[in-house]
Design an enzyme around this catalytic site. Structure first.
Site, PDB file in Angstrom:
ATOM      1  CB  SER A   1      -1.329   0.001   0.962  1.00  0.00           C
ATOM      2  OG  SER A   1      -1.702   1.518   1.284  1.00  0.00           O
TER       3      SER A   1
ATOM      4  CE  LYS B   1     -11.380  -1.209   0.472  1.00  0.00           C
ATOM      5  NZ  LYS B   1     -11.400  -0.385  -0.569  1.00  0.00           N
TER       6      LYS B   1
ATOM      7  CG  ASN C   1     -12.920   3.471   2.719  1.00  0.00           C
ATOM      8  OD1 ASN C   1     -13.969   4.274   2.895  1.00  0.00           O
ATOM      9  ND2 ASN C   1     -11.719   4.345   1.658  1.00  0.00           N
TER      10      ASN C   1
ATOM     11  CG  ASP D   1     -12.818   2.684  -1.214  1.00  0.00           C
ATOM     12  OD1 ASP D   1     -12.342   3.220  -1.028  1.00  0.00           O
ATOM     13  OD2 ASP D   1     -13.795   1.487  -0.803  1.00  0.00           O
TER      14      ASP D   1
ATOM     15  CB  ALA E   1     -19.608  -8.321  -9.227  1.00  0.00           C
TER      16      ALA E   1
ATOM     17  N   GLY F   1     -15.913  -5.991  -4.124  1.00  0.00           N
ATOM     18  CA  GLY F   1     -16.457  -5.404  -2.831  1.00  0.00           C
ATOM     19  C   GLY F   1     -16.228  -3.169  -3.983  1.00  0.00           C
ATOM     20  CB  ALA F   2     -13.485  -2.019  -6.100  1.00  0.00           C
TER      21      ALA F   2
ATOM     22  CG  ASN G   1     -17.682 -10.173 -11.460  1.00  0.00           C
ATOM     23  OD1 ASN G   1     -16.877  -9.743 -12.034  1.00  0.00           O
ATOM     24  ND2 ASN G   1     -18.648 -11.017 -11.048  1.00  0.00           N
TER      25      ASN G   1
HETATM   26  P1  ATR Z   1     -12.227  -6.212  -4.801  1.00  0.00           P
HETATM   27  O1  ATR Z   1     -13.011  -5.944  -3.569  1.00  0.00           O
HETATM   28  O2  ATR Z   1     -10.663  -5.695  -4.852  1.00  0.00           O
HETATM   29  O3  ATR Z   1     -13.131  -6.002  -5.755  1.00  0.00           O
HETATM   30  P2  ATR Z   1     -13.325  -9.376  -4.920  1.00  0.00           P
HETATM   31  O4  ATR Z   1     -14.443  -8.748  -3.852  1.00  0.00           O
HETATM   32  O5  ATR Z   1     -12.791 -10.143  -4.510  1.00  0.00           O
HETATM   33  O6  ATR Z   1     -12.432  -7.373  -4.457  1.00  0.00           O
HETATM   34  O7  ATR Z   1     -13.553  -8.782  -6.272  1.00  0.00           O
HETATM   35  C1  ATR Z   1     -12.625  -9.093  -6.938  1.00  0.00           C
HETATM   36  C2  ATR Z   1     -12.924  -9.018  -9.224  1.00  0.00           C
HETATM   37  O8  ATR Z   1     -12.251  -8.885  -9.092  1.00  0.00           O
HETATM   38  C3  ATR Z   1     -14.803  -9.937  -9.061  1.00  0.00           C
HETATM   39  O9  ATR Z   1     -15.138  -9.264  -9.962  1.00  0.00           O
HETATM   40  C4  ATR Z   1     -13.981 -11.327 -10.123  1.00  0.00           C
HETATM   41  O10 ATR Z   1     -14.456 -11.582 -10.722  1.00  0.00           O
HETATM   42  P3  ATR Z   1     -15.685 -12.951 -10.106  1.00  0.00           P
HETATM   43  O11 ATR Z   1     -16.286 -12.606  -9.563  1.00  0.00           O
HETATM   44  O12 ATR Z   1     -15.288 -13.682 -11.224  1.00  0.00           O
HETATM   45  O13 ATR Z   1     -14.272 -13.707  -9.019  1.00  0.00           O
HETATM   46  C5  ATR Z   1     -12.278 -10.416 -10.680  1.00  0.00           C
HETATM   47  N1  ATR Z   1     -11.925 -11.082 -10.761  1.00  0.00           N
HETATM   48  C6  ATR Z   1     -10.827 -11.304 -10.639  1.00  0.00           C
HETATM   49  N2  ATR Z   1      -9.765 -11.534 -11.409  1.00  0.00           N
HETATM   50  C7  ATR Z   1      -9.865 -11.629 -12.253  1.00  0.00           C
HETATM   51  C8  ATR Z   1     -10.123 -12.599 -13.911  1.00  0.00           C
HETATM   52  N3  ATR Z   1      -8.314 -13.181 -13.609  1.00  0.00           N
HETATM   53  N4  ATR Z   1     -10.591 -12.122 -14.376  1.00  0.00           N
HETATM   54  C9  ATR Z   1     -11.989 -11.626 -14.700  1.00  0.00           C
HETATM   55  N5  ATR Z   1     -12.087 -11.166 -13.526  1.00  0.00           N
HETATM   56  C10 ATR Z   1     -11.593 -11.445 -12.604  1.00  0.00           C
END
Ligand code: ATR
Length: 289
Positions: free
Chosen positions: A15, A66, A87, A102, A127, A129-130, A150
């Protein structure tokens, strides 16, 4: 005694929050220190308990806490409650207040490029958390969230349904499969003034993706539809998607702007003072370039 702040995350070492907040405290002569709380998941409960004995004045909260941290807040503001994620924690005389900056960060970053977001048509990639905070911010600002794409379609469906109900709108949802061959959600997107926002963690998880893999995740043909492309990943600043967008002569918004704006809001919540914007920008720039 110096006030103590810090980032709670795992892993937290990457970070750049300590760099920008410590620079800000120093610039304003605030006797405070911003640390790194790199807390593995099996230590999270203990860490939160310890805060009662060894308190901090405030926390930034990042992945994967979060959502979990919300249960430890005594007071939640309306936005963090609706987003379902915190956050920013502010400790006011032992009472933990939870906020989410955020969505303010993403709105401000987009507004810098686009002006008023009202009526703008937006498609979201991701889709998680962010994505939740960003969609909430857009809807609150009156933007039209046309659809969520997604990898896991069910997650996109659930998010679209939840926010459609909350804001009484109609958000579409789909998988990321075969994007190159697919029409965007709505004809409205092709008329210009449309925005694509990349919210997944893909560049962080797979930093060495080749051109072909990038194109598979988000094909040029799909990017071509939009007038502006934003990516929330700030390291690297020029993500593979932003490179594609730049080559296609699109307006781009890099993740450092959202990161800075969410941090400015945190600083205001903790100190009640205006953040030294230029100092914080400089501190981040020196780390990213
Ligand atoms: P964050 O809080 O950063 O959004 P998260 O809740 O773990 O973390 O969500 C990660 C996001 O990145 C999700 O939309 C995830 O897609 P899935 O719901 O299908 O898992 C996406 N993501 C992570 N790796 C990916 C990849 N290799 N290709 C496409 N989407 C990816």
């Amino acid at each position: 005694m110096a006030q103590r702040y810090g980032i709670l995350a795992f892993p937290a070492g990457y970070s750049l929050s300590p760099d920008i907040h410590n620079a800000a405290f120093k610039a304003l002569n605030i006797d405070a220190e911003y640390d790194v709380f790199d807390v593995p998941e099996d230590r999270f409960k203990d860490f939160m308990k310890c805060l009662k004995i060894d308190p901090v004045s405030g926390l930034s909260v990042s992945l994967p806490y979060k959502e979990n941290v919300l249960n430890y807040m005594h007071v939640l503001d309306e936005d963090s409650e609706k987003i379902g994620a915190v956050n920013t924690v502010v400790n006011r005389n032992g009472v933990f207040h939870g906020y989410n900056t955020d969505f303010i960060g993403s709105n401000r970053a987009l507004e810098e490029a686009e002006g008023d977001l009202k009526g703008k048509n937006v498609v979201i990639l991701g889709a998680g958390g962010a994505s939740r905070a960003i969609i909430y911010g857009l809807l609150k600002a009156g933007a039209n969230v046309v659809g969520i794409l997604n990898r896991n379609k069910e997650r996109a469906d659930a998010l679209a349904e939840e926010f459609s109900k909350m804001f009484k709108v109609n958000i579409g949802s789909d998988s990321l499969d075969d994007l190159a061959k697919r029409k965007p959600f709505s004809k409205k997107l092709e008329k210009g003034n449309s925005i694509l926002i990349q919210t997944t963690s893909i560049w962080t998880i797979m930093p060495d993706m080749g051109e072909e893999e990038v194109n598979e995740f988000c094909p040029k043909e799909y990017v071509q539809v939009f007038s502006t492309v934003m990516d929330i990943v700030y390291n690297p600043k020029m993500t593979p998607l932003l490179k594609i967008a730049k080559n296609l002569k699109k307006k781009i918004v890099s993740g450092d702007r959202m990161f800075l704006h969410q941090a400015f809001e945190q600083f205001k919540l903790w100190t009640g003072q205006e953040p030294p914007v230029a100092v914080m920008e400089k501190a981040l720039k020196s780390k990213l370039e």
